[in-house]
Design a protein around this motif. Structure first.
Motif, mmCIF file in Angstrom:
data_model
loop_
_atom_site.group_PDB
_atom_site.id
_atom_site.type_symbol
_atom_site.label_atom_id
_atom_site.label_comp_id
_atom_site.label_asym_id
_atom_site.label_seq_id
_atom_site.Cartn_x
_atom_site.Cartn_y
_atom_site.Cartn_z
ATOM 1 N N SER A 178 -72.284 -2.947 -15.083
ATOM 2 C CA SER A 178 -71.040 -2.324 -15.523
ATOM 3 C C SER A 178 -70.304 -3.108 -16.599
ATOM 4 O O SER A 178 -69.547 -2.522 -17.377
ATOM 5 N N ASN A 232 -71.010 -1.862 -20.143
ATOM 6 C CA ASN A 232 -70.499 -0.530 -20.511
ATOM 7 C C ASN A 232 -69.182 -0.627 -21.270
ATOM 8 O O ASN A 232 -68.948 0.112 -22.232
ATOM 9 N N VAL A 233 -68.305 -1.537 -20.839
ATOM 10 C CA VAL A 233 -67.002 -1.681 -21.481
ATOM 11 C C VAL A 233 -67.151 -2.183 -22.914
ATOM 12 O O VAL A 233 -66.322 -1.885 -23.781
ATOM 13 N N GLN A 264 -66.241 -3.857 -14.550
ATOM 14 C CA GLN A 264 -65.304 -3.059 -15.348
ATOM 15 C C GLN A 264 -64.081 -3.895 -15.730
ATOM 16 O O GLN A 264 -63.613 -3.858 -16.874
ATOM 17 N N GLY A 321 -63.450 -5.662 -19.436
ATOM 18 C CA GLY A 321 -62.249 -5.322 -20.187
ATOM 19 C C GLY A 321 -61.499 -6.561 -20.647
ATOM 20 O O GLY A 321 -61.029 -6.632 -21.792
ATOM 21 N N MET A 328 -68.716 6.218 -11.839
ATOM 22 C CA MET A 328 -68.144 5.148 -12.641
ATOM 23 C C MET A 328 -68.042 5.547 -14.112
ATOM 24 O O MET A 328 -67.028 5.301 -14.779
ATOM 25 N N SER A 353 -64.465 6.318 -15.962
ATOM 26 C CA SER A 353 -64.113 5.460 -17.094
ATOM 27 C C SER A 353 -63.691 6.299 -18.298
ATOM 28 O O SER A 353 -62.690 6.002 -18.963
ATOM 29 N N GLN A 391 -59.703 6.851 -19.916
ATOM 30 C CA GLN A 391 -59.450 6.488 -21.307
ATOM 31 C C GLN A 391 -59.200 7.705 -22.201
ATOM 32 O O GLN A 391 -58.317 7.668 -23.060
ATOM 33 N N PRO A 446 -59.256 0.062 -21.862
ATOM 34 C CA PRO A 446 -60.402 -0.342 -21.026
ATOM 35 C C PRO A 446 -60.008 -1.261 -19.870
ATOM 36 O O PRO A 446 -60.529 -1.144 -18.765
ATOM 37 N N THR A 489 -58.247 0.721 -17.241
ATOM 38 C CA THR A 489 -59.242 1.566 -16.577
ATOM 39 C C THR A 489 -59.966 0.767 -15.499
ATOM 40 O O THR A 489 -60.160 1.240 -14.369
ATOM 41 N N GLY A 490 -60.370 -0.455 -15.846
ATOM 42 C CA GLY A 490 -61.032 -1.299 -14.858
ATOM 43 C C GLY A 490 -60.145 -1.610 -13.672
ATOM 44 O O GLY A 490 -60.595 -1.591 -12.522
ATOM 45 N N ILE A 506 -59.882 1.313 -11.243
ATOM 46 C CA ILE A 506 -61.067 1.536 -10.412
ATOM 47 C C ILE A 506 -61.291 0.374 -9.443
ATOM 48 O O ILE A 506 -62.031 0.497 -8.463
#
Length: 505
Positions: free
Chosen positions: A50, A53-54, A175, A179, A307, A311, A315, A322, A325-326, A329
């Protein structure tokens, strides 16, 4: 000798097993520090899913990548990781679980360094593929070090609970940490942060972990089976992860599905006639392993898809950063950690079968709440929903590991870890492709950028969790609390071992 807290066994003097007709082996016992090291290694591998991804938007901008090309940073890792897990699991059984853990950590760390320093997109994708190969050694080795290092029962269940809890919080922590690193440093930090952790774990492993391997192993892999199962898994993961980008009816995707099917059938044929197969048929016939594999596939599907969709929702719909967002979650990982940490106590009270019914039902309820995603603000219902899903995801993952490892000889715990991790990775690849595709298609059909598509994707997640509830409900009476039949089960002849495994089903 000091006593280890929390009921975990201490690594003490190794006592030989009873001899059969061949040399005996020792069963490792890990100290609390040893278990912590295993959990750190597992955390690092899960975190890498994960955390990257950010960083994708920043990677896309700095390296001038097209949106379709930047996805290969994720896909390159997924293909090698998912494709090599079963091979990595059997290699751990044959060549030594600690040795494969250290080897995987070194490969993973070197590839992380290469990725963090890469200025060429091809080098970055190649580094990610090598990272996946290293992770495919670490994951099953870590799992089997736990299951082989703790006797079946409360001690192993507690250790597996911590293993599942670590994986749960690691996925979500990526996440948040991603970020922070991207916002305050650079996308390169998400790769470079692995290097000191991986190297330190590799250095400490020989000091804290006893070696463990399949007894009397000839240290020779079933080469034909290894090639075929790796080809089948690589082709399958490629197809499901790239189906949406290339088109499900495209020649490349259809050819990949065909190659996966042909390779899988050929693998089964080769394994039936090989004297020392990669995965024995009596293992694959275990109903507990089939149940665990099906549940793990569904967990991977709903977890990875959720996820990604959430995400994007936070956003693009709610306009969050970001980092925020993390943080939004993050409660899912926190409650997931709690579920794993205390899962052993719950299982002792109501049984693992009922725990699986409870956790999958919890995930279903959470997804049903998310089918009402608000178009603006209103985070309070989402907070409750992600906590329900976090409890369901971590609790189900914990339960599948307990039932998969139960009643299986110590000699085969590595390949069990490979099978279980493969099922979740395949599910994650399907979920990461399926749920965002549903969201996009619904929004396109309704010509809107609101949460309608995200709600539809959450409904698909609810259906996956409900299917897992059905699987768990049907299997709940077939998941007894197993006890090891004999301390040297792995030293028996294949025919006798097969009969015992069948009796444990």
């Amino acid at each position: 000798m000091s006593t280890v807290l929390s009921g975990f066994s201490e690594r003490g003097p190794q006592q030989p097993f009873r001899r059969a007709s061949v040399a005996a082996v020792t069963q490792p016992r890990h100290s609390r520090l040893g278990l912590t090291l295993i959990l750190v290694a597992s955390f690092m591998v899960v975190l890498d899913f994960s955390i990257v991804n950010v960083a994708l938007p920043s990677i896309e901008n700095e390296l001038s990548l097209a949106a379709s090309a930047v996805q290969w940073v994720v896909t390159g890792y997924a293909i090698t990781f998912g494709g090599l897990l079963i091979l990595g699991g059997r290699a751990a059984d044959l060549f030594g679980r600690r040795r494969m853990l250290v080897t995987g950590l070194l490969i993973f760390s070197a590839a992380s360094l290469a990725g963090g320093l890469a200025y060429d997109p091809i080098l970055l994708v190649a580094a990610r593929a090598v990272q996946g190969a290293g992770a495919a050694l670490v994951a099953p080795a870590a799992f089997s070090l736990i299951t082989a290092g703790f006797d079946e029962g409360p001690a192993r269940t507690r250790a597996l609970g911590m293993y599942g809890a670590t994986a749960s919080i690691g996925f979500v922590a990526g996440q948040v940490l991603g970020g922070v690193l991207v916002q305050f440093t650079s996308w390169r930090a998400v790769f470079l942060v692995n290097v000191p952790v991986g190297l330190l774990a590799a250095v400490l492993a020989p000091k804290l972990l006893a070696e463990s391997r399949r007894p009397n192993a000839k240290r020779r892999l079933d080469a034909g089976g290894a090639v075929l199962i790796t080809a089948a898994m690589v082709a399958l993961v490629f197809a499901v992860s790239q189906g949406d980008a290339l088109g499900w009816a495209s020649p490349a995707i259809l050819a990949s599905f065909a190659l996966s099917c042909v390779s899988a059938v050929a693998f089964l044929f080769v394994e039936r006639h090989h004297p020392d197969p990669l995965v024995r048929s009596d293992i694959m016939r275990l109903s507990s392993l089939r149940t665990a594999g099906a549940l793990n596939l569904l967990v991977g599907l709903w977890n990875a898809g959720e996820m990604l969709v959430l995400s994007l929702y936070f956003q693009q719909v709610l306009g969050e950063s970001p980092l925020m967002t993390g943080l939004a979650i993050a409660p899912q990982g926190v409650i997931g950690f709690t579920a794993g940490a205390f899962g052993a106590r719950l299982a002792a009270r109501i049984g693992v079968g009922r725990v699986l019914v409870l956790t999958t039902t919890s995930a279903t309820a959470g997804f049903l709440v998310l089918t009402q995603l608000p178009a603006t603000g209103g985070y309070s219902p989402l907070f409750a929903a992600v906590m329900l899903i976090g409890f369901g995801t971590a609790g189900t993952a914990f339960g599948t590991m307990v039932i998969a490892s139960g009643g299986v000889a110590e000699a085969d715990q590595g390949v069990i870890g490979g099978v279980i991790n493969t099922s979740r990775q395949v599910g994650a690849a399907i979920g990461a492709a399926l749920l965002p595709a549903i969201a996009i298609s619904v929004n396109h059909a309704r010509a809107t950028t609101g949460p309608s598509g995200d709600r539809a994707a959450m409904l698909a997640g609810a259906m996956a969790a409900a299917l897992a509830t059905l699987v768990a409900w049907r299997a709940r009476h077939a998941i007894p609390a197993r006890r090891r039949e004999s301390i040297d089960m792995q030293s028996q002849q294949p025919a006798a071992r097969t009969r015992q495994l069948e009796a444990a089903r």
